[in-house]
Every structure is written in structure tokens, then in C-alpha cells.
Design a protein around this motif. Structure first.
Motif: not given
Length: 859
Positions: A628-656
Motif C-alpha cells: 500500500l502507498k506504493e506507485v504501481v506502473r503497468l506496461r502495455c505496448r503494441t507494435l502498431s503505431q496506428l492502434a489505440t490503447l485502452h485500459w479498463e478495470r472490471s469493464g469500467a473507465e479509469l478516472s484520470p
């Protein structure tokens, strides 16, 4: 006076329109805005518009007064320019020595500047012109190169000393081979700078050695090869004769287009020295059209027909007939068929790309007319608004012939100014056979060699516009797709050393990939395409790179194979691999125009992202243990520069407010509410696939565990949490300080996935002891301030009450009863008073600090 000034202004407007859009292409738009910017009366504008010829040139002696008006008109023109082109972005990028896209580099320790390339007719041998050497390389079936023979060809010590004495850099005084052509079945012809003294020689094709001509080892190279190795030039052989476009002096001030090695009744030819034929040109490329019996030269030069601007560059195409032998008296040994026209690489309502960088000839498909030949050129711009970008335009041979078959401008030799007025057309300039014409016809041709119209791009548009880099070289190829349709593929080299592979399909350009072929940015003379070997050769100072045209094995799923939109590659539905179209024997799945995966890959459920053994169903997530209180960084990369990455949690949007998404990395602070499952998805062309799954859990710590459900396993569900909702919303600090009563798993319900984690997917956890708790600090500060304020209010209220009790009159209950009886007109009851026990001592009726009498009581 007003009318005269208006005439000058309208001429300036007309000049600006001719400069940027060839007059008629932006006429309607400019006329619509002229009413808002006109500096003269409506009647004058109407009269000037009804007589366009009056706007073709400024009044005599009015250039000085017209210049400010021209600048005003130019500025106004710039304000209405709006770019409508989307810059093409490469889908995949392969750095140098990438395992997925390997290239072969040939070099020798004692050979450098391998920039001049020549392919044999059978495409089995590659000839290279280098510094002080000529190489013969054997091409294997895979496109790799192997040294066969080498010719050392360097200047003598005396020639080197003389070159240095002329003030030339010693490094530039070597012999840089810049002309290498096949003459016939027995000999080749080579020319080099030779210490700023061009020399040429024949090469025997049988034993690959320098051979002498007429007993001489070297021939004069003036007019065949440039003096300076950095000067651009072009050369081509037709019927054993050499056609060149270069400079013929040491300083590079005498440009010339000439023919050499003529025999029999044919004579060597060159361009007339009369001013105006060439204006400080930079020669780029040349091509021979057999059906026309003409050689076309492509170059850039100063556009003297635009005399209202200084140093305005235009791109040209020029032609000469191979049958031309010069006039009998006029233009002896000079071209009688030389004509030139402007190449206009410009989209509607945009500034032109006016500087030609390279040109490639794309021959028509089998069975098609030779008029379908296309010339693909790379153009840059001298305007700062297009600085750093390049455009690719295609010009058809049919359009070039139409322009050369039209009217021509007239050059006034006295003033060296061009005019569109032609009193009488007595000949067709550029027509073959004019060398037999009369002197009167030849004089007419000598003054009319610039076509009146410009050659516009095929389909009236730009084929490709680069995003933020400039192209230097290109080659073009026709490729037949799985559906039998032919596509145009362009191979473009950037200034930074990357090779772009672009396909023209679906109404626009799609860059399939970019491959780094050079370590350092440098100038490359040319690219060479070998269709039979399936490679592109890139000559540079680092060596000769051999780049395969395609790498279909990179794409390990139907989705990836279709999304690539590579006309070379198709999905083999039988073998379930992405292979070359020619190797697919059964049903080939391909969509070069749209890349619609959902349409063409609907029967294939295995969607394996490249480099990962993944299916559409994922059975588990990658567990990430954090504190707890630790900074978490999850990495996700796609080789295609035309693709749009999208993160979600339990099907819900993530608050900025809680999560930060940047460059494929999701960062957040580990709290009991942020523990749980996360999924990263990539969407391209309407197709979405899951790239990786993470399950963030708290490390096993008996002293501090988050509140969670009693289940330790997690599956995807539509509900977001299972923990009961708190009675009130707590602050982040209160949440982190809450001590759980039971030890369970993560509090959030992890969404169920049917897709395995991508092989090779990476996560990154970074422990930061100095993490920022800005939001918690603000919340605690606000609460502390509120508490202090409440405490101050309580103290103030208590003090006020105490002070009021000291200053207000105090009456006992006994006195109150007596007062009530007096007011009611009754006498007090002594017996009652004596019988009641007063809790207070006897009262004299006088309170401290008050009068004896009560207010409103009669004395």
C-alpha cells in the motif's frame, strides 16, 4: 489615379494566383474573397476582370510600386490556405538489427562510398561504383551479396597534388565513380570525378576489367560526369549512346544536357548555350520511352517566368528525341527538339511542393498502353509552412505529352522575359524530325521551348505527404494482390536513414512499415529494386544494404496479417499462417484496401498477437504484488503505431484523477480501492484485441491487509466490487488508515477473462519512498483547518455566555412568583412563602450591579 492603382493591385493578385495555384485552380476561391480585400471600386474590378489580358503583365515601370501590393496579395493568399491532408504514419517500426526484420549489409574495409548501383539485365549481378573502385557482386536467391571481382581505379599522385593545389579538400580529390552504365552485351561504361578532372573508361563484361578505346586507357569525362562528387547528375544509355545531364566546368556553372559515344552519321549533341534554356538546374533523373523515341530529364531550376519573385524554384521535365542530329546551319550539333515544362506538385488551395528530390518511373501493367506510364517524384518545399515535410506526386506520360503538344511561351532575348503571347505558330516545338527543318522554323523553336501549361499530378492530388520528416529517394513497383488487383508500392528513404514501405490503396497511402537501414543520416545517390530477388538495395557510405521486400512470417494471426495491409502477404486458411501471396495455394485472406479484420477473419477464432502465444480466451492474469502507498506502473505496448490503447478495470473507465496513462504505461497509487484486475486492449480499424491482463494484489503482510471478499480466486464479472459500501465517503487518508478485521484477498472483483496473458508482456513496479501524497496532504490540511475553526467557535461561544451571565439581571424563583402576584394585583401569601423551602439563601431583592427596582414596576 484610383483606377491605375487598382490595375497594379489586380495584377499583383493575378501574379500571386499564378505563382501558387497555376491561376485557374484557385480562381473561384480567390474571387469570392476579393470583395473583402479590394482596395479599389467595384466598377474598376469588374472592368479588369472582363479583360484578363491586362493582368498578364504589369504596366511598364510599375514594378517598384507593385511589389508592396504583391506582398499584400501574397499574405492574403496565405491566410486562406488550409491543409486537408492527413500525414501518413508508419504502422510498424523496426530499428537497426531488429530480429523481426533483418537486413544484409555488404561492405569492405578498404572500400567506401558505395553509392552508384547498377543491376545486370538478368538481375544476377550487382555492379557498384565506389571511391577508387568498381565492384562486381553476386546476388544470391535470398538477396544477399557476395564479392565476385574488384577493379581498383584511382588517380595518380600527381593528379592528387594538382587537385589539392586548386584548393580542394584532400578527401574529395579521390575518384568517385558516378556513371556506371551497360552499353551493350560486351562492355559497360564508367566515369568518375578523378580528382576534379573527370575521366571515363570502358569495362569488359567478360572478365570485368578496364579496357582501352583507340589505344587510350582513359577518355575525357567533361560533360559526362560532374567534377564535384557532391553535384547531382543523371545518365542513361540508349542504343549504345550515353545521354547525360550534368555540369561541364570545374565551378559547376555550365549545365549541359548532351549525348555522347555516337558513331557513324550520328554526332554528339549538346544543349545550346543561349541563356534561358537552363537556369541554374539541379539534375535528378532520366527515363527513356521507347514508343516515343524520347529521353525525358527531370530537374529543378530557377523559374524565370515568375520575374516578380527572386529565386523562385520550379520543377521541370524536359525531352529530347533520340533521332535528333541538329540543324544544318542553325543549331548545328545542338538539340532541335529540346522543350521543357513545369511539374506542379500541389493540392487544391495549398502551397506547392516545388523542389524535386527524386523521380522513379513505373512502367504500365502488362498489356496496357505506354501512355499509362507513371513518374513518381518526391518534392520538398521552399516555403517555411511546409518545411521538414515531403510530398509524393505521380505524373502520367499522357499528361506530359498533352502539355508538350500545346502552346509555348515566348522568350524575349533582349529582356529575357517570358510572355504567353504567340503571334504565329509555324512549328510544333519538341516534335521529332525538326533537324531537317528550315532556319526560320529552327529559330522559332529556339525561342519557344517552355510549355505554357504545367503538368498536374495524376488524379489531381498528392499521392503521399510525409508527417515530420523528409524523403530523399524512392522506387516504385506494381504488386498483384490476392484478389488479382494491382497495387502500387513505394519504397522511400528518409533523411534519417529509414526505409518506408507505402502502399497506395483504399483512396490514400498506407505505410506498412519503416526499417532503419543506415546508422547515420547521409546522402544516398539512389535506390535499386530487384523484383526477381525480392529486395531493395540501398547504397551508402556504410555499405550496400539489402532489404527484403516483405516479411510475412512476422504476422502470426489472421488479424495481424490483415491489419498489415501488405499486398505481398495473405493469410493461408489451410496452413493457418501468414505467407507470401504466391505461396498460398488455397483460400487467401487479405484486405489491402480496408484492413477489415471482422469481415475477412470472421471464420478464424485464433487471434495471436505478434510475438505472443495468445488466443481470444484468457484463463488467468499476471499477478502483481504491491504494498500500500506504493506507485504501481503497468506496461502495455503494441507494435502498431496506428492502434489505440485502452485500459479498463472490471469493464469500467479509469478516472484520470487517480490513474495516469502515458505511452502505454498505467500509473497509480496502490490503495485498497485500486487493487484488482486491469486489462489493456488495442483497437485498430475497428478491431479490438486484449494485449495483457494484470491482477494487482497486496503483499502478504499480517499487520495491514485491505478489506476484501472472502474469495481468493477472481473472475471477470459485470459488478465492480463485492465489499459493502461505507456509510459515508471517506478520504484517501482515512481509507489507508483503516485497519481491517479479517485477512482476505483483494477487495475488488477481478473481471473474468478468457484470454491468456500475452507472452513476453511486461510489467514494471517501482518502489518510490519519496512518493507524492499531494491529495492526502490537502485533505488533511482542510480537515485540520476545519477542526481549528470549530474549536475557536466553541471557545468564543463559551466566553460570550460567561460575559452575558455577569451583566444580565438574576432573579430567583421566589422573586419571580412575587412579581407575578404584584402584576396580577394580588398580595403575596406569607404563609405559603414560609412553608416553601427556598433552595437559595434569603434574598434582599437587590442583585449585584442592578437597580433596586425591577424594570416596568411602579415604585
Amino acid at each position: 489615379m484610383v483606377r491605375h492603382d487598382c490595375s497594379d493591385f489586380l495584377w499583383a493578385v493575378r501574379a500571386a494566383r499564378e505563382l501558387h495555384s497555376d491561376a485557374c485552380r484557385t480562381k473561384q476561391r480567390f474571387e469570392d474573397q476579393r470583395s473583402q480585400i479590394a482596395l479599389c471600386t467595384c466598377s474598376t474590378s469588374s472592368s479588369a476582370s472582363s479583360n484578363p489580358s491586362s493582368l498578364s503583365s504589369p504596366p511598364p515601370g510599375r514594378m517598384a510600386s507593385v511589389q508592396p501590393l504583391f506582398l499584400t496579395a501574397s499574405i492574403i493568399f496565405f491566410l486562406f490556405i488550409s491543409s486537408a491532408h492527413a500525414h501518413a504514419v508508419p504502422r510498424l517500426t523496426f530499428p537497426l538489427e531488429s530480429p523481426g526484420r533483418p537486413i544484409t549489409l555488404f561492405n569492405l574495409p578498404d572500400v567506401s562510398n558505395t553509392t552508384t548501383l547498377l543491376l545486370s539485365n538478368d538481375e544476377e549481378t550487382l555492379y557498384i561504383g565506389a571511391r577508387d573502385a568498381i565492384l562486381s557482386l553476386k546476388i544470391s536467391k535470398t538477396g544477399s551479396l557476395e564479392l565476385s571481382k574488384k577493379i581498383d581505379w584511382s588517380p595518380t599522385e600527381t593528379e592528387l597534388r594538382e587537385c589539392i593545389m586548386k584548393g580542394t579538400n584532400e578527401m574529395d580529390c579521390a575518384n568517385f565513380v558516378r556513371v556506371l552504365q551497360v552499353l551493350n552485351s560486351t562492355h559497360m561504361f564508367a566515369c568518375g570525378t578523378f580528382a576534379f578532372g573527370p575521366r571515363c573508361s570502358y569495362i569488359s563484361s567478360e572478365d570485368f576489367s578496364l579496357s582501352s578505346s583507340a589505344g587510350e586507357k582513359h577518355e575525357e569525362g567533361r560533360g559526362r560526369c560532374p567534377y564535384n562528387p557532391y553535384n547531382k547528375h543523371t545518365a542513361i544509355t540508349v542504343g549504345g549512346e550515353l545521354y547525360t545531364a550534368t555540369v561541364a566546368d570545374f565551378r559547376g556553372n555550365r549545365p549541359v544536357i548532351s549525348r555522347h559515344l555516337s558513331e557513324g552519321d550520328r554526332v554528339d549533341m549538346k544543349l545550346d548555350d543561349t541563356p534561358g534554356w537552363l537556369e541554374d538546374p539541379t539534375f535528378i533523373s532520366s527515363a527513356y520511352i521507347p514508343s516515343e523515341e524520347k529521353v525525358y530529364f527531370f530537374f529543378s531550376e530557377m523559374g524565370r517566368e515568375y520575374d516578380f519573385i527572386e529565386r523562385f524554384t520550379v520543377s521541370r521535365v524536359a525531352q529530347v528525341c533520340t533521332s535528333d542530329v541538329g540543324g544544318q546551319r542553325t543549331l548545328q550539333r545542338r538539340w532541335t527538339t529540346f522543350t521543357k515544362a513545369q511539374l506542379l506538385c500541389q493540392a487544391r488551395d495549398e502551397l506547392p511542393y516545388n523542389v524535386l528530390q527524386d523521380m522513379s518511373t513505373l512502367w504500365p501493367a502488362e498489356g496496357a498502353s505506354e501512355d499509362e506510364t507513371l513518374f513518381y517524384g518526391i518534392f520538398s518545399s521552399q516555403w517555411s509552412v511546409n518545411s521538414g515535410r515531403s510530398a509524393v506526386c505521380a505524373f502520367s506520360l499522357r499528361d506530359v505529352k498533352d502539355v508538350f503538344g500545346g502552346n509555348y511561351k515566348t522568350l524575349n532575348r533582349d529582356t529575357l522575359r517570358w510572355s504567353s503571347r504567340m503571334q504565329e505558330k509555324i512549328a510544333n516545338p519538341g516534335e521529332c524530325g525538326l533537324h531537317n527543318s528550315s532556319d526560320n522554323v529552327l529559330r522559332f523553336v529556339k525561342e519557344h521551348f517552355l510549355a505554357d501549361k504545367s503538368v498536374s499530378p495524376a488524379n489531381q492530388g498528392l499521392a503521399l505527404v510525409s508527417g515530420d520528416q523528409r524523403y530523399t529517394n524512392l522506387v516504385a513497383q506494381r504488386v498483384k494482390g490476392a484478389n488479382g488487383r494491382e497495387y502500387t508500392v513505394l519504397y522511400l528513404l528518409t533523411e534519417s536513414g529509414f526505409l518506408h514501405k507505402a502502399v497506395l490503396a483504399g483512396g490514400g497511402a498506407h505505410i506498412v512499415e519503416e526499417i532503419q537501414v543506415l546508422r547515420e543520416p547521409q546522402r544516398v545517390t539512389n535506390l535499386l529494386l530487384s523484383i526477381s530477388k525480392g529486395v531493395v538495395f540501398v547504397g551508402s557510405s556504410e555499405g550496400v544494404a539489402s532489404v527484403p521486400l516483405s516479411a510475412c512470417a512476422l504476422y502470426r494471426s489472421c488479424a495481424e496479417c490483415v491489419l498489415a495491409r501488405d499486398p505481398f502477404c495473405a493469410w493461408d486458411s489451410t496452413r493457418r499462417v501468414c505467407a507470401h501471396v504466391s505461396a498460398v495455394t488455397d483460400q487467401a485472406v487479405q484486405d489491402v484496401d480496408g484492413g477489415n479484420v471482422l469481415k475477412v477473419c470472421k471464420n478464424f477464432t485464433t487471434l495471436n498477437p505478434r510475438g505472443r502465444s495468445v488466443t481470444t480466451t484468457v484463463s488467468h492474469s499476471e499477478v502483481v504484488s504491491v504494498s500500500l502507498k506504493e506507485v504501481v506502473r503497468l506496461r502495455c505496448r503494441t507494435l502498431s503505431q496506428l492502434a489505440t490503447l485502452h485500459w479498463e478495470r472490471s469493464g469500467a473507465e479509469l478516472s484520470p484523477d487517480i490513474y495516469i496513462k502515458e505511452h502505454g504505461v498505467l500509473s497509480f497509487l496502490a490503495t485498497p480501492t485500486t487493487l484488482g484486475s486491469y486489462r489493456c486492449q488495442a483497437t485498430e480499424n475497428g478491431f479490438t484485441q486484449t494485449l495483457c491482463l494484470y491482477e494487482v494484489r497486496q503483499k502478504e503482510d499480517p499487520s495491514l491487509q485491505p478489506i476484501s471478499t472472502s474469495s481468493t480466486s477472481s473472475t471477470f464479472s459485470t459488478s465492480s466490487t463485492l465489499s459493502p459500501a461505507p456509510a459515508r465517503e471517506t478520504t484517501p487518508r482515512e481509507k489507508t488508515e483503516t485497519k481491517p478485521t479479517t485477512q482476505t484477498s483483494a477487495s475488488t472483483l477481478i473481471p473474468a477473462v478468457t484470454q491468456a496473458p500475452a507472452h513476453g508482456s511486461k510489467h514494471m513496479l517501482q518502489h518510490e519512498s519519496s512518493a507524492s501524497y499531494l491529495k492526502e496532504l490537502v485533505a488533511v490540511s482542510v480537515l485540520l483547518a476545519m477542526c481549528v475553526c470549530a474549536l475557536l467557535l466553541l471557545v468564543a461561544y463559551d466566553l460570550r455566555k460567561t460575559y452575558h451571565s455577569r451583566t444580565a439581571p438574576h432573579l430567583s424563583s421566589h422573586d419571580s412568583d412575587q412579581e407575578r402576584e404584584v402584576l396580577q394585583g394580588e398580595s403575596p401569601h406569607p404563609e405559603k412563602q414560609s412553608s416553601e423551602k427556598s433552595p437559595h439563601p434569603p434574598n434582599t431583592g437587590v442583585s449585584n450591579g442592578s437597580n433596586v427596582y425591577l424594570p416596568n414596576t411602579p415604585i
